[in-house]
Design a protein around this motif. Structure first.
Motif, PDB file in Angstrom:
ATOM      1  N   LYS A  30       0.826  -1.202   0.000  1.00  0.00           N
ATOM      2  CA  LYS A  30       0.000   0.000   0.000  1.00  0.00           C
ATOM      3  C   LYS A  30       0.867   1.262   0.000  1.00  0.00           C
ATOM      4  N   ALA A  31       1.972   1.245   0.748  1.00  0.00           N
ATOM      5  CA  ALA A  31       2.888   2.392   0.792  1.00  0.00           C
ATOM      6  C   ALA A  31       3.529   2.632  -0.577  1.00  0.00           C
ATOM      7  N   VAL A  32       3.899   1.559  -1.266  1.00  0.00           N
ATOM      8  CA  VAL A  32       4.498   1.695  -2.600  1.00  0.00           C
ATOM      9  C   VAL A  32       3.470   2.271  -3.572  1.00  0.00           C
ATOM     10  N   LEU A  33       2.246   1.765  -3.524  1.00  0.00           N
ATOM     11  CA  LEU A  33       1.198   2.283  -4.410  1.00  0.00           C
ATOM     12  C   LEU A  33       0.879   3.743  -4.109  1.00  0.00           C
ATOM     13  N   LYS A  34       0.908   4.133  -2.829  1.00  0.00           N
ATOM     14  CA  LYS A  34       0.682   5.535  -2.476  1.00  0.00           C
ATOM     15  C   LYS A  34       1.795   6.409  -3.057  1.00  0.00           C
ATOM     16  N   LEU A  35       3.028   5.943  -2.952  1.00  0.00           N
ATOM     17  CA  LEU A  35       4.157   6.672  -3.534  1.00  0.00           C
ATOM     18  C   LEU A  35       3.971   6.848  -5.043  1.00  0.00           C
ATOM     19  N   LEU A  36       3.539   5.797  -5.719  1.00  0.00           N
ATOM     20  CA  LEU A  36       3.305   5.887  -7.163  1.00  0.00           C
ATOM     21  C   LEU A  36       2.168   6.852  -7.484  1.00  0.00           C
ATOM     22  N   GLN A  37       1.089   6.787  -6.716  1.00  0.00           N
ATOM     23  CA  GLN A  37      -0.043   7.692  -6.951  1.00  0.00           C
ATOM     24  C   GLN A  37       0.376   9.135  -6.689  1.00  0.00           C
ATOM     25  N   ASP A  38       1.114   9.375  -5.619  1.00  0.00           N
ATOM     26  CA  ASP A  38       1.591  10.733  -5.310  1.00  0.00           C
ATOM     27  C   ASP A  38       2.540  11.248  -6.396  1.00  0.00           C
ATOM     28  N   THR A  39       3.396  10.366  -6.915  1.00  0.00           N
ATOM     29  CA  THR A  39       4.315  10.742  -7.992  1.00  0.00           C
ATOM     30  C   THR A  39       3.526  11.206  -9.207  1.00  0.00           C
ATOM     31  N   VAL A  47       2.302   6.964 -14.491  1.00  0.00           N
ATOM     32  CA  VAL A  47       2.520   5.717 -13.765  1.00  0.00           C
ATOM     33  C   VAL A  47       1.593   4.679 -14.380  1.00  0.00           C
ATOM     34  N   ILE A  48       2.154   3.565 -14.789  1.00  0.00           N
ATOM     35  CA  ILE A  48       1.369   2.472 -15.343  1.00  0.00           C
ATOM     36  C   ILE A  48       1.472   1.309 -14.373  1.00  0.00           C
ATOM     37  N   VAL A  49       0.335   0.893 -13.845  1.00  0.00           N
ATOM     38  CA  VAL A  49       0.292  -0.236 -12.917  1.00  0.00           C
ATOM     39  C   VAL A  49      -0.407  -1.381 -13.642  1.00  0.00           C
ATOM     40  N   ILE A  50       0.274  -2.495 -13.752  1.00  0.00           N
ATOM     41  CA  ILE A  50      -0.302  -3.687 -14.360  1.00  0.00           C
ATOM     42  C   ILE A  50      -0.554  -4.670 -13.229  1.00  0.00           C
ATOM     43  N   THR A  51      -1.808  -5.092 -13.078  1.00  0.00           N
ATOM     44  CA  THR A  51      -2.159  -5.936 -11.948  1.00  0.00           C
ATOM     45  C   THR A  51      -3.337  -6.834 -12.272  1.00  0.00           C
ATOM     46  N   HIS A  52      -3.449  -7.913 -11.511  1.00  0.00           N
ATOM     47  CA  HIS A  52      -4.634  -8.772 -11.563  1.00  0.00           C
ATOM     48  C   HIS A  52      -5.605  -8.368 -10.457  1.00  0.00           C
ATOM     49  N   ASN A  53      -5.197  -7.459  -9.597  1.00  0.00           N
ATOM     50  CA  ASN A  53      -5.999  -7.032  -8.441  1.00  0.00           C
ATOM     51  C   ASN A  53      -7.008  -5.963  -8.872  1.00  0.00           C
ATOM     52  N   ALA A  58      -9.474   1.288  -8.823  1.00  0.00           N
ATOM     53  CA  ALA A  58     -10.092   2.482  -8.239  1.00  0.00           C
ATOM     54  C   ALA A  58      -9.122   3.660  -8.162  1.00  0.00           C
ATOM     55  N   MET A  59      -7.815   3.393  -8.119  1.00  0.00           N
ATOM     56  CA  MET A  59      -6.821   4.473  -7.998  1.00  0.00           C
ATOM     57  C   MET A  59      -6.407   5.054  -9.343  1.00  0.00           C
ATOM     58  N   ALA A  60      -6.866   4.455 -10.435  1.00  0.00           N
ATOM     59  CA  ALA A  60      -6.390   4.813 -11.771  1.00  0.00           C
ATOM     60  C   ALA A  60      -7.186   5.946 -12.403  1.00  0.00           C
ATOM     61  N   ASP A  61      -6.476   6.763 -13.194  1.00  0.00           N
ATOM     62  CA  ASP A  61      -7.141   7.771 -14.025  1.00  0.00           C
ATOM     63  C   ASP A  61      -7.839   7.095 -15.196  1.00  0.00           C
ATOM     64  N   ARG A  62      -7.150   6.104 -15.767  1.00  0.00           N
ATOM     65  CA  ARG A  62      -7.688   5.347 -16.892  1.00  0.00           C
ATOM     66  C   ARG A  62      -7.510   3.867 -16.599  1.00  0.00           C
ATOM     67  N   ILE A  63      -8.482   3.087 -17.021  1.00  0.00           N
ATOM     68  CA  ILE A  63      -8.438   1.638 -16.806  1.00  0.00           C
ATOM     69  C   ILE A  63      -8.436   0.970 -18.178  1.00  0.00           C
ATOM     70  N   ILE A  64      -7.366   0.263 -18.452  1.00  0.00           N
ATOM     71  CA  ILE A  64      -7.219  -0.449 -19.721  1.00  0.00           C
ATOM     72  C   ILE A  64      -7.274  -1.943 -19.403  1.00  0.00           C
TER      73      ILE A  64
END
Length: 88
Positions: A30-39, A47-53, A58-64
Motif C-alpha cells: 500500500k505504501a508503494v502504491l501511495k508513492l506511485l499515486q503521489d508521484t 505511472v502504469i500499474v499492471i495488476t490482476h488485483n 479504483a486508484m487509476a485515471d484510466r483503466i485499460i
C-alpha cells in the motif's frame, strides 16, 4: 528479475515498475502504491500499474483491460480513489 530495469537518476515522464504490489506485505504494498499515486499527482509523471488485483483499478485515471494480449476496453475513471481508501 532477469531483464527488469528501472530509471535511476534521470528525469523522464515514465519509469518502469514491475509488480508494484507483488510479493510485498499488505502495508508495504500500500505504501508503494501511495508513492506511485503521489508521484503521478504531484510530479506530473505517468505511472502504469499492471495488476490482476481489480481493487486497484479504483486508484487509476484510466483503466485499460487486456485479454489474451489484446486491449478489450479503455475507460476514464470518473471516481478516482486515494490508495489509503482502497482495501483488498
Amino acid at each position: 528479475a532477469g531483464g527488469d530495469r528501472a530509471c535511476a537518476g534521470k528525469e523522464s515522464q515514465t519509469s518502469p515498475v514491475r509488480r508494484a504490489d507483488g510479493a510485498l506485505d499488505y502495508n508495504t504494498g500500500k505504501a508503494v502504491l501511495k508513492l506511485l499515486q503521489d508521484t503521478c499527482r504531484y510530479k506530473g509523471k505517468t505511472v502504469i500499474v499492471i495488476t490482476h488485483n481489480q481493487a486497484l483499478t479504483a486508484m487509476a485515471d484510466r483503466i485499460i483491460t487486456v485479454k489474451s494480449g489484446t486491449i478489450v476496453s479503455m475507460v476514464k475513471n470518473e471516481h478516482i480513489v486515494r490508495v489509503e481508501e482502497i482495501e483488498w
